[in-house]
Design a protein around this motif. Structure first.
Motif, mmCIF file in Angstrom:
data_model
loop_
_atom_site.group_PDB
_atom_site.id
_atom_site.type_symbol
_atom_site.label_atom_id
_atom_site.label_comp_id
_atom_site.label_asym_id
_atom_site.label_seq_id
_atom_site.Cartn_x
_atom_site.Cartn_y
_atom_site.Cartn_z
ATOM 1 N N SER A 163 -10.789 -9.329 -24.797
ATOM 2 C CA SER A 163 -11.826 -8.745 -24.083
ATOM 3 C C SER A 163 -12.077 -7.193 -24.398
ATOM 4 C CB SER A 163 -11.811 -8.922 -22.623
ATOM 5 O OG SER A 163 -11.784 -9.988 -22.088
ATOM 6 N N ARG A 164 -13.461 -6.854 -24.670
ATOM 7 C CA ARG A 164 -13.774 -5.477 -25.209
ATOM 8 C C ARG A 164 -14.683 -5.036 -24.258
ATOM 9 N NH1 ARG A 164 -9.794 -3.592 -28.113
ATOM 10 N NH2 ARG A 164 -11.101 -2.123 -29.169
ATOM 11 N N MET A 165 -14.929 -3.670 -24.047
ATOM 12 C CA MET A 165 -15.795 -2.756 -23.374
ATOM 13 C C MET A 165 -16.210 -1.623 -24.155
ATOM 14 S SD MET A 165 -15.581 -1.211 -19.411
ATOM 15 C CE MET A 165 -15.301 -2.909 -18.787
ATOM 16 N N LEU A 166 -17.812 -1.475 -24.060
ATOM 17 C CA LEU A 166 -18.264 -0.114 -24.707
ATOM 18 C C LEU A 166 -19.812 0.096 -24.088
ATOM 19 C CD1 LEU A 166 -20.042 -1.025 -28.249
ATOM 20 C CD2 LEU A 166 -19.060 -2.954 -26.849
ATOM 21 N N GLU A 167 -20.167 1.215 -24.301
ATOM 22 C CA GLU A 167 -21.161 1.786 -23.994
ATOM 23 C C GLU A 167 -22.238 1.938 -25.163
ATOM 24 O OE1 GLU A 167 -21.201 5.364 -21.620
ATOM 25 O OE2 GLU A 167 -19.915 4.499 -20.139
ATOM 26 N N THR A 168 -23.368 1.432 -25.026
ATOM 27 C CA THR A 168 -24.531 1.322 -26.213
ATOM 28 C C THR A 168 -25.880 1.517 -25.826
ATOM 29 O OG1 THR A 168 -24.984 0.455 -28.248
ATOM 30 C CG2 THR A 168 -24.423 -1.222 -26.247
ATOM 31 N N LYS A 169 -26.991 1.428 -26.463
ATOM 32 C CA LYS A 169 -28.123 1.120 -25.975
ATOM 33 C C LYS A 169 -28.583 -0.038 -26.439
ATOM 34 C CE LYS A 169 -29.230 6.277 -26.249
ATOM 35 N NZ LYS A 169 -27.989 6.727 -26.744
ATOM 36 N N ILE A 170 -29.497 -0.803 -25.908
ATOM 37 C CA ILE A 170 -30.024 -1.936 -26.147
ATOM 38 C C ILE A 170 -31.324 -2.019 -25.996
ATOM 39 C CG2 ILE A 170 -30.120 -3.120 -24.025
ATOM 40 C CD1 ILE A 170 -28.520 -5.676 -24.976
ATOM 41 N N LYS A 171 -31.982 -2.966 -26.937
ATOM 42 C CA LYS A 171 -33.701 -2.929 -27.038
ATOM 43 C C LYS A 171 -34.244 -3.832 -26.103
ATOM 44 C CE LYS A 171 -35.215 -4.690 -30.925
ATOM 45 N NZ LYS A 171 -35.600 -4.856 -32.357
ATOM 46 N N GLN A 219 -23.607 -0.701 -20.380
ATOM 47 C CA GLN A 219 -22.191 -0.869 -20.627
ATOM 48 C C GLN A 219 -21.978 -2.431 -20.752
ATOM 49 O OE1 GLN A 219 -19.273 -1.168 -17.487
ATOM 50 N NE2 GLN A 219 -18.460 0.626 -18.322
ATOM 51 N N ILE A 220 -21.367 -2.793 -22.002
ATOM 52 C CA ILE A 220 -21.381 -4.184 -22.067
ATOM 53 C C ILE A 220 -19.815 -4.365 -22.231
ATOM 54 C CG2 ILE A 220 -23.585 -4.596 -23.411
ATOM 55 C CD1 ILE A 220 -22.111 -4.606 -26.052
ATOM 56 N N ILE A 225 -24.444 -4.399 -18.249
ATOM 57 C CA ILE A 225 -24.938 -3.457 -16.913
ATOM 58 C C ILE A 225 -25.678 -2.290 -17.413
ATOM 59 C CG2 ILE A 225 -24.296 -2.168 -15.139
ATOM 60 C CD1 ILE A 225 -21.762 -3.769 -15.074
ATOM 61 N N ASP A 226 -26.943 -2.171 -16.901
ATOM 62 C CA ASP A 226 -27.687 -0.920 -17.210
ATOM 63 C C ASP A 226 -27.331 0.305 -16.244
ATOM 64 O OD1 ASP A 226 -29.964 0.653 -17.219
ATOM 65 O OD2 ASP A 226 -31.378 -0.501 -16.595
ATOM 66 N N ILE A 227 -27.076 1.125 -17.180
ATOM 67 C CA ILE A 227 -26.240 2.431 -16.664
ATOM 68 C C ILE A 227 -27.226 3.513 -17.216
ATOM 69 C CG2 ILE A 227 -23.844 1.553 -16.648
ATOM 70 C CD1 ILE A 227 -23.552 3.158 -19.252
ATOM 71 N N THR A 228 -28.573 3.528 -17.286
ATOM 72 C CA THR A 228 -29.338 4.554 -17.620
ATOM 73 C C THR A 228 -29.227 5.709 -16.681
ATOM 74 O OG1 THR A 228 -30.845 2.991 -18.779
ATOM 75 C CG2 THR A 228 -31.700 5.251 -18.066
ATOM 76 N N GLU A 229 -29.132 5.519 -15.411
ATOM 77 C CA GLU A 229 -29.262 6.380 -14.346
ATOM 78 C C GLU A 229 -28.063 7.147 -14.564
ATOM 79 O OE1 GLU A 229 -30.215 5.033 -10.562
ATOM 80 O OE2 GLU A 229 -31.973 4.404 -11.189
ATOM 81 N N ILE A 230 -26.623 6.683 -14.585
ATOM 82 C CA ILE A 230 -25.420 6.958 -14.584
ATOM 83 C C ILE A 230 -25.508 7.871 -16.076
ATOM 84 C CG2 ILE A 230 -23.003 6.435 -14.976
ATOM 85 C CD1 ILE A 230 -23.383 3.919 -13.312
ATOM 86 N N VAL A 231 -25.882 7.254 -17.126
ATOM 87 C CA VAL A 231 -25.894 8.146 -18.269
ATOM 88 C C VAL A 231 -26.731 9.564 -18.231
ATOM 89 C CG1 VAL A 231 -26.468 8.381 -20.781
ATOM 90 C CG2 VAL A 231 -25.284 6.449 -19.810
ATOM 91 N N GLU A 232 -27.865 9.383 -17.706
ATOM 92 C CA GLU A 232 -28.491 10.562 -17.337
ATOM 93 C C GLU A 232 -28.112 11.375 -16.355
ATOM 94 O OE1 GLU A 232 -32.236 9.110 -16.023
ATOM 95 O OE2 GLU A 232 -33.180 8.263 -17.819
#
Length: 562
Positions: free
Chosen positions: A322-330, A340-341, A360-367
């Motif tokens: 199992s792997r976890m990372l943060e990225t941007k998705i279209k 975060q996927i 998981i949408d982490i836009t607010e967290i990243v901002e």
């Protein structure tokens, strides 16, 4: 001569059936071999002892057999081994046909061997001859019955809700099979002799069927074998039906859980293609589940800057991790959101079939995180990088760079006058206007930071020509002294600038900042709107100046004490 009565035969079948019922009930509740090794050994010992006692050391069957000590120990140990092998085969998760046949032969040989020891003395005493064909037939029946019995008990263990009637029917079939084998073996030495296997007959059977009752045990044994073969067939149908119902129920439950999860889930095949998505994906990105046709690659939805990292994590997930990372998705509107996927490998029958991507949408967290990081590393007034950022970045770049660089420390001249006369508000507005000019002046990898107050620091790259660099510094000082229009007031300032060179002056970031500071104060003492390069002479003069100040302070303290 009479050996047994049909009554004793029937009683032996009843006793054997009861024993089979108890054994099946007990074994059905046992765990797999890996989790019940000790229990299997104990049960094997008990059943091995029972087989030995019933057949060879009692008159339960009507015949007492006296065997010598070593033979008895050998038969007892072999009985225990045979029972252990059979129970292990029953309790294994998966059994090959060769393993099943091997275990059945071992157990059948145990039963046959004990019965041969039992009837051998009778053969010698009565001078009876054995029919080899009947003996082989009886043993083949015994092996067949053992295989069927093991298959029957294994199927019972696999069915969660088994009816008691089927256990009873199977127990009777096993009881008939194993109770009859003793008489079938005896029939091989009595069929073609003057000895009658059964004395009293309460059941009328046509003479040609059993030939002086000799074939009766074999016929009954064949019936038990057929019954044991039919019962597993019924079980297979029941089990198959239960399995189909359970599979359909699990599929419906899984589909409901998958589609209605609050977390967005992409289900990928091992090639990385999207097979399906749930409704949360539509809510997050606008992509509808029905629009997925199974030929869309998930990596195409990942921002191009993160695709290489995602490919690495996907390969790890395909390897079972199992792997976890943060990225941007279209999204459907071709914009990108921060997510975060978590990549989770899904297995069926120990084979990887899918990769589930929990998103998981982490836009607010990243901002929020970026805002806090910006606040930590940037000046709140001018929005330029602050002292902390400059020090950290200088350390990082000196570790990886080898080309010449210049660290410049700039301090405004007469800025205190503006603050005192016009107020701090005007001073702040002047600093903001100046910061915009300085920020527009630096290009490429060069950058400027506010160190505090009216002090700024520059980092210039690739300083290979002193003349060219000095022209650049002259332009910078000209830029600073151009008038500023602040709230209707025209303000004029100049700056003094000290310069330390990497690697000529030092390779340590703290020393470079210190040397630039020495050069800047020397320039400030010389005049206004000038720059000064650091030199060892400046360092020595600075030390003398500091020592002179210390001597003056000591003298003043001494005079005050007098």
């Amino acid at each position: 001569m009479v050996y047994y009565s049909l009554t004793e035969y029937l009683i032996s079948i009843i006793v054997a059936s009861l024993c089979a019922f108890i054994a099946i009930t007990f074994i059905k509740k046992m765990k797999v071999v890996e989790q019940a090794k000790i229990k299997i050994h104990v049960i094997s010992f008990i059943f091995g002892a029972l087989i030995f006692i019933v057949h060879l050391n009692s008159d339960v069957e009507g015949v007492f057999v006296d065997v010598n000590f070593l033979l008895g120990i050998g038969l007892f140990l072999y009985s225990t081994f045979a029972v252990n092998t059979a129970i292990n085969t029953i309790c294994l998760r998966d059994v090959s046909i060769l393993k099943l046949i091997f275990s059945s032969i071992i157990f059948a040989l145990c039963i046959s061997l004990i019965n041969i020891v039992d009837i051998w003395s009778d053969m010698v005493e009565e001078e009876l001859k054995m029919s080899l064909y009947l003996f082989i037939s009886a043993n083949l029946l015994l092996i067949g019955n053992t295989i069927s019995a093991i298959r029957f008990i294994r199927q019972i263990r696999n069915i969660t809700m088994i009816r008691i009637q089927w256990i009873i029917v199977g127990s009777i079939a096993i009881g008939i099979a194993f109770a009859s084998i003793r008489y079938a073996l005896y029939s091989s030495i009595t069929m073609f002799s003057d000895v009658d296997l059964f004395g009293e007959q309460f059941i009328i059977i046509t003479e040609w069927v059993y030939l002086h009752n000799g074939l009766l045990p074999i016929m009954v044994n064949i019936f038990a074998l057929i019954l044991l073969e039919l019962v597993p067939g019924f079980f297979s149908e029941i089990y198959s039906k239960e399995q189909k119902e359970a599979i359909n129920e699990n599929r419906q439950r899984y589909a409901t859980l998958f589609n209605n999860q609050a977390i967005a889930i992409y289900s990928l095949n091992p090639k990385g293609l999207i097979e399906k998505i749930n409704y949360a994906v539509e809510k997050m990105t606008g992509v509808k589940p029905e629009s997925i046709k199974g030929n869309s690659s998930f990596i195409d939805f990942i921002h191009i800057s993160d695709q290489e990292e995602f490919s690495f994590h996907l390969s790890e997930a395909l390897g079972g991790n199992s792997r976890m990372l943060e990225t941007k998705i279209k999204t459907l509107s071709n914009t990108y959101i921060n997510v975060q996927i978590t990549l989770v490998p899904i297995y069926r029958k120990e084979e990887l079939t899918n990769i589930h991507v929990y998103t998981i949408d982490i836009t607010e967290i990243v901002e929020t995180r970026e805002k806090m990081q910006h606040m930590a590393y940037h000046d709140s007034l001018t929005k330029l990088p602050n002292r902390t950022y400059f020090s950290k970045e200088l350390n990082r770049r000196l570790e990886i760079e080898e080309e010449p660089m210049a660290i410049c420390l700039m301090d405004l001249d007469r800025f205190k006058v503006i603050n005192d006369v016009l107020g701090h508000h005007m001073g702040d507005e002047l600093l903001k206007a100046l910061s915009k000019r300085l920020d527009s002046f630096v290009k490429d990898r060069d950058f400027v930071a506010r160190m505090g107050g009216d002090e700024f620091t520059f980092l210039f790259y690739n300083v290979t020509s002193n003349q060219e660099f000095e022209r650049k510094i002259a332009k910078l000082l000209d830029l600073v002294q151009k008038p500023f229009l602040v709230e209707g007031n025209e303000l004029h300032v100049t700056a003094s600038l000290g310069i330390a060179m990497f690697p000529d002056d030092s390779q340590r970031p703290d020393e470079l900042i210190k040397y630039a500071d020495i050069a800047m104060y020397n320039a400030k003492g010389t005049g206004e709107n000038i720059y000064q390069f650091y030199s060892n002479q400046l360092f020595e003069e600075n030390d003398k100046h500091l020592m002179f100040k210390e001597d003056v302070q000591v003298a003043i303290k001494g005079k005050g004490g007098v």
